[in-house]
Write a protein that holds these residues in place. Structure first.
Motif, mmCIF file in Angstrom:
data_model
loop_
_atom_site.group_PDB
_atom_site.id
_atom_site.type_symbol
_atom_site.label_atom_id
_atom_site.label_comp_id
_atom_site.label_asym_id
_atom_site.label_seq_id
_atom_site.Cartn_x
_atom_site.Cartn_y
_atom_site.Cartn_z
ATOM 1 N N MET A 261 0.828 -1.204 0.000
ATOM 2 C CA MET A 261 0.000 0.000 0.000
ATOM 3 C C MET A 261 0.862 1.253 0.000
ATOM 4 S SD MET A 261 -3.077 -0.957 -0.263
ATOM 5 C CE MET A 261 -3.924 0.572 0.130
ATOM 6 N N ARG A 262 1.958 1.243 0.749
ATOM 7 C CA ARG A 262 2.853 2.410 0.777
ATOM 8 C C ARG A 262 3.519 2.616 -0.573
ATOM 9 N NH1 ARG A 262 5.414 3.754 6.440
ATOM 10 N NH2 ARG A 262 6.395 5.244 5.031
ATOM 11 N N VAL A 263 3.943 1.528 -1.194
ATOM 12 C CA VAL A 263 4.562 1.630 -2.514
ATOM 13 C C VAL A 263 3.560 2.176 -3.532
ATOM 14 C CG1 VAL A 263 5.566 0.305 -4.414
ATOM 15 C CG2 VAL A 263 6.258 -0.167 -2.062
ATOM 16 N N LEU A 264 2.336 1.664 -3.484
ATOM 17 C CA LEU A 264 1.300 2.144 -4.398
ATOM 18 C C LEU A 264 1.007 3.626 -4.180
ATOM 19 C CD1 LEU A 264 -1.343 -0.735 -4.626
ATOM 20 C CD2 LEU A 264 -0.070 0.291 -6.507
ATOM 21 N N LYS A 265 0.951 4.023 -2.912
ATOM 22 C CA LYS A 265 0.692 5.423 -2.596
ATOM 23 C C LYS A 265 1.783 6.310 -3.176
ATOM 24 C CE LYS A 265 -0.252 8.524 1.289
ATOM 25 N NZ LYS A 265 -0.353 8.629 2.782
ATOM 26 N N ASN A 266 3.018 5.892 -3.041
ATOM 27 C CA ASN A 266 4.135 6.652 -3.622
ATOM 28 C C ASN A 266 4.044 6.697 -5.143
ATOM 29 O OD1 ASN A 266 5.198 7.139 -1.076
ATOM 30 N ND2 ASN A 266 6.529 5.310 -1.130
ATOM 31 N N ASP A 267 3.616 5.579 -5.742
ATOM 32 C CA ASP A 267 3.449 5.564 -7.197
ATOM 33 C C ASP A 267 2.385 6.550 -7.639
ATOM 34 O OD1 ASP A 267 5.400 3.684 -7.469
ATOM 35 O OD2 ASP A 267 4.049 1.979 -7.703
ATOM 36 N N PHE A 268 1.259 6.569 -6.928
ATOM 37 C CA PHE A 268 0.179 7.490 -7.286
ATOM 38 C C PHE A 268 0.635 8.942 -7.173
ATOM 39 C CE2 PHE A 268 -3.021 4.053 -5.952
ATOM 40 C CZ PHE A 268 -3.088 3.575 -7.258
ATOM 41 N N ILE A 269 1.363 9.245 -6.101
ATOM 42 C CA ILE A 269 1.870 10.613 -5.912
ATOM 43 C C ILE A 269 2.840 10.978 -7.040
ATOM 44 C CG2 ILE A 269 3.258 12.095 -4.421
ATOM 45 C CD1 ILE A 269 2.124 10.546 -2.025
ATOM 46 N N LYS A 270 3.730 10.052 -7.357
ATOM 47 C CA LYS A 270 4.727 10.285 -8.414
ATOM 48 C C LYS A 270 4.057 10.530 -9.760
ATOM 49 C CE LYS A 270 8.257 7.813 -11.028
ATOM 50 N NZ LYS A 270 8.967 6.535 -11.202
ATOM 51 N N TYR A 271 3.093 9.659 -10.103
ATOM 52 C CA TYR A 271 2.448 9.799 -11.402
ATOM 53 C C TYR A 271 1.586 11.053 -11.479
ATOM 54 C CZ TYR A 271 4.025 5.044 -12.325
ATOM 55 O OH TYR A 271 4.802 3.934 -12.528
ATOM 56 N N SER A 272 0.968 11.476 -10.374
ATOM 57 C CA SER A 272 0.176 12.711 -10.382
ATOM 58 C C SER A 272 1.071 13.923 -10.571
ATOM 59 C CB SER A 272 -0.622 12.831 -9.079
ATOM 60 O OG SER A 272 0.248 12.944 -7.967
ATOM 61 N N ARG A 273 2.270 13.918 -9.991
ATOM 62 C CA ARG A 273 3.215 15.011 -10.189
ATOM 63 C C ARG A 273 3.709 15.047 -11.620
ATOM 64 N NH1 ARG A 273 6.923 14.363 -4.713
ATOM 65 N NH2 ARG A 273 5.402 15.290 -3.245
ATOM 66 N N ASP A 274 3.950 13.861 -12.184
ATOM 67 C CA ASP A 274 4.383 13.812 -13.580
ATOM 68 C C ASP A 274 3.340 14.413 -14.506
ATOM 69 O OD1 ASP A 274 6.704 12.645 -12.778
ATOM 70 O OD2 ASP A 274 6.105 10.593 -13.307
ATOM 71 N N GLU A 275 2.067 14.148 -14.195
ATOM 72 C CA GLU A 275 0.989 14.681 -15.022
ATOM 73 C C GLU A 275 0.934 16.201 -14.942
ATOM 74 O OE1 GLU A 275 -2.432 12.721 -13.541
ATOM 75 O OE2 GLU A 275 -1.776 10.723 -14.183
ATOM 76 N N GLU A 276 1.254 16.792 -13.783
ATOM 77 C CA GLU A 276 1.127 18.231 -13.586
ATOM 78 C C GLU A 276 2.341 18.997 -14.087
ATOM 79 O OE1 GLU A 276 0.456 18.717 -9.468
ATOM 80 O OE2 GLU A 276 -1.504 17.743 -9.481
ATOM 81 N N THR A 277 3.549 18.457 -13.893
ATOM 82 C CA THR A 277 4.764 19.223 -14.164
ATOM 83 C C THR A 277 5.635 18.666 -15.273
ATOM 84 O OG1 THR A 277 5.980 18.005 -12.468
ATOM 85 C CG2 THR A 277 4.825 20.006 -11.774
#
Length: 602
Positions: A261-277
């Motif tokens: 779950m922690r790894v997935l959470k980090n993945d979601f955060i990473k991919y959302s940042r990639d989408e924005e910046t």
């Protein structure tokens, strides 16, 4: 009671007209009818005869290798009547016939001679082989099972040992008012005949009976058999071991789930940042294969058939547990489990047809007739071929494990008249189902190439890792199950078995999800078949345990017993593979849908 009396008079009159019987035969017929009526409610009058059936004999350590009681040259009764048995009793290997002992209700017997029999050299050899192989006999008295041994070796495990045949049997019977509560049988070690030499022997077979009144309720007379094999201290160890195993596995599963779950959470955060910046940055990890992850698997017909068959076996298992938890499978309820398995498998075939055809349509398959045929044969086919071989072995050995031709015809009729029609109806319903495979992301036209991966990322090592954790959750329980199915112990704690089964399902689902995530994280998008193979790999571990149990924990031997053990256990493990493979795929599909629905993919 009035109807019973009228029926009794009609039967007696009919017997007189047809057979022109004398007064003695009329009396015998009326007593026989009264006995049948009494046996239905287990209530008897003084001097009435509760039904006593001789069932089978066989080596104690080979529970499947059983033979008819009178295959050994015991004293047969004047009239050898076979009991009409139901399907489950025949599948259980029961072949009951009337026994020669006269155990009339409340009638004590000091010593009654059954017969004086002159054993030929051939008969002596039969009995000696039976004593050498530790043969036991089984009977049923008023539906209560009783056992005893044929003879003894003295001294045991010595080259110059003598073989002795037990010739006297003593019955201790307890009753409460007009009902039989308990029966025990003992052989007299002082009344034996030496059968070591190949010579004719004259034997006097005898028996005795002692009745004792008790105040134990009739409803509790089967409690004795529930405690027969597991002593209180063993039961305590059993509970402790299971709880310890389950807690360990659940803690480990929870620990891995937290990490995932922690790894997935980090993945979601990473991919959302990639989408924005960093929208132009090249994607990596499991997001990189979003255009291939929902590409349909190869061999769609076989894949859908596996999911359909596994769903049926899961439904069948849950139904069996439901019957067990409500008390249907009490100790020595002869053949109830086998009957339930045959009937429920036939009734749940519609589940296999519906699920298989529904998935096949969602995978855009067109040969749905072939899909339904394959679904119907995927589990039944190997089981039928195994049965044909093992039944031939049992026939060759003249064992009661061989099914009669009539029983085989009945099973085939059940398959043709119930299983096949329900399978087809379920398949038609699944084919006409409006559901579609709604992938949360679009699939590209051409598949991406999977990058080179280390050896431990391949299918076989992943299956080994996937099967170990679920198997460790059920390892301790397997011994008790095997000792019950392939031994003489009695298994009655279905509640804890159901808990272990639920834990098995949960652990299988989780470990398959975890391995699917790790597979996608290294950009390997062919997860469909991998999830089935990893989920079902526990079945391979169970089959490996079969070898350990057979050679290290049991005393089974001989070609017939070995064939039956490994043949039918291979079918059982194959069923577990299909069932748990389906659980693994369904869990992985739910997980994959969720993670790709949670991110934005172009």
């Amino acid at each position: 009671m009035a109807r019973q009396g009228v029926g009794l008079l009609l039967l007696v009159a009919l017997g007189c007209i047809l057979a022109e019987a004398d007064a003695r035969s009329i009396e015998f017929l009326s007593v026989r009818v009264r006995t049948l009526l009494s046996a239905s409610d287990h209530k008897y009058r003084d001097h009435e005869k509760p039904p006593l059936f001789a069932n089978k004999v066989g080596p104690f350590h080979n529970p499947t290798e059983t033979y008819k009681y009178y295959d050994l040259p015991f004293c047969p009764p004047v009239v050898l009547n076979e009991k009409v048995e139901d399907l489950g009793e025949v599948l259980n290997g029961d072949r009951m016939v009337t026994a020669a002992y006269d155990l009339s209700f409340k009638v004590d017997k000091e010593k009654e001679t059954l017969c004086v029999q002159k054993l030929s050299v051939k008969d002596v050899r039969k009995f000696r082989d039976a004593v050498k192989n530790d043969y036991y006999f089984q009977m049923y008295y008023d539906d209560l099972p009783i056992w005893g041994f044929i003879g003894k070796i003295d001294p045991p495990d010595e080259k110059d040992a003598r073989y002795y045949l037990f010739t006297h049997v003593h019955f201790d019977i307890q009753y409460n008012k007009d009902r039989v509560i308990e029966i025990n049988v003992a052989t007299d070690p002082l009344r034996t005949v030496d059968i070591t030499e190949d010579a004719e022997v004259e034997v006097e077979f005898s028996y005795s009976a002692k009745w004792q009144e008790v105040d134990k309720a009739f409803e509790k007379r089967m409690d004795k058999y529930s405690r027969y094999s597991f002593l209180p201290q063993h039961l305590e160890i059993h509970w402790f071991s299971i709880i310890n195993s389950c807690v360990t596995v659940l803690l480990l599963t929870g620990f891995l789930a937290t990490i995932l779950m922690r790894v997935l959470k980090n993945d979601f955060i990473k991919y959302s940042r990639d989408e924005e910046t960093l929208e132009d940055q090249e994607e990596t990890g499991w997001k990189y294969v979003h255009g291939d992850v929902f590409r349909f698997p190869k061999n769609k017909t076989l894949f859908a058939a596996v999911i359909g068959s596994g769903s049926q076996l899961l439904a069948l298992t849950l139904c069996i547990f439901g019957l067990a938890l409500v008390g249907v499978f009490y100790p020595y309820n002869r053949g109830a489990l086998f009957t339930a398995l045959v009937v429920l498998y036939a009734l749940t075939s519609g589940v296999a047809g519906y699920v298989s055809a529904s998935y096949y349509k969602q995978l855009e398959g067109t040969a749905w007739v072939r899909n339904i045929i394959l679904t119907g044969c995927l589990f039944c086919g190997p089981l039928f071929l195994t049965f044909c071989f093992l039944n031939s072995v049992a026939w060759g050995s003249n064992s009661t494990a061989a099914l009669p031709a009539g029983t085989i015809v009945i099973i085939l009729l059940i398959w043709m008249l119930v299983t096949a029609p329900l399978l087809i109806i379920g398949g038609i319903a699944g084919k006409n189902n409006k559901a579609e495979f709604n992938a949360p992301v679009r699939t590209t036209k051409y598949p991406r190439e999977i990058p080179p991966l280390p050896w431990y990322r391949s299918t076989v090592p992943q299956m080994a890792m996937a099967g170990f954790l679920p198997f460790s959750a059920i390892y301790i329980e397997l011994y008790y199950i095997f000792a019950s199915v392939w031994g003489h112990k009695v298994y009655t704690i279905y509640s804890i078995l159901f808990i272990v089964f639920i834990i098995l399902i949960i652990v299988t689902a989780f470990i398959t999800i975890a391995l699917t995530y790790f597979q996608l994280a290294v950009e390997d998008h062919e997860w469909w078949w991998r999830s089935v193979l990893c989920g079902g790999s526990t079945g391979l571990f169970i089959f490996g345990y079969c070898f350990y149990y057979y050679y290290a924990r049991s005393d089974m031997s001989g070609f017939m017993q070995t064939s039956f053990f490994f043949g039918y256990m291979a079918c059982v493990c194959y069923g577990f593979f299909l069932m748990l493979g389906t659980v693994g795929f369904r869990a992985s599909l739910t997980f994959v849908r969720h993670i790709y629905r949670s991110i934005k993919c172009e």
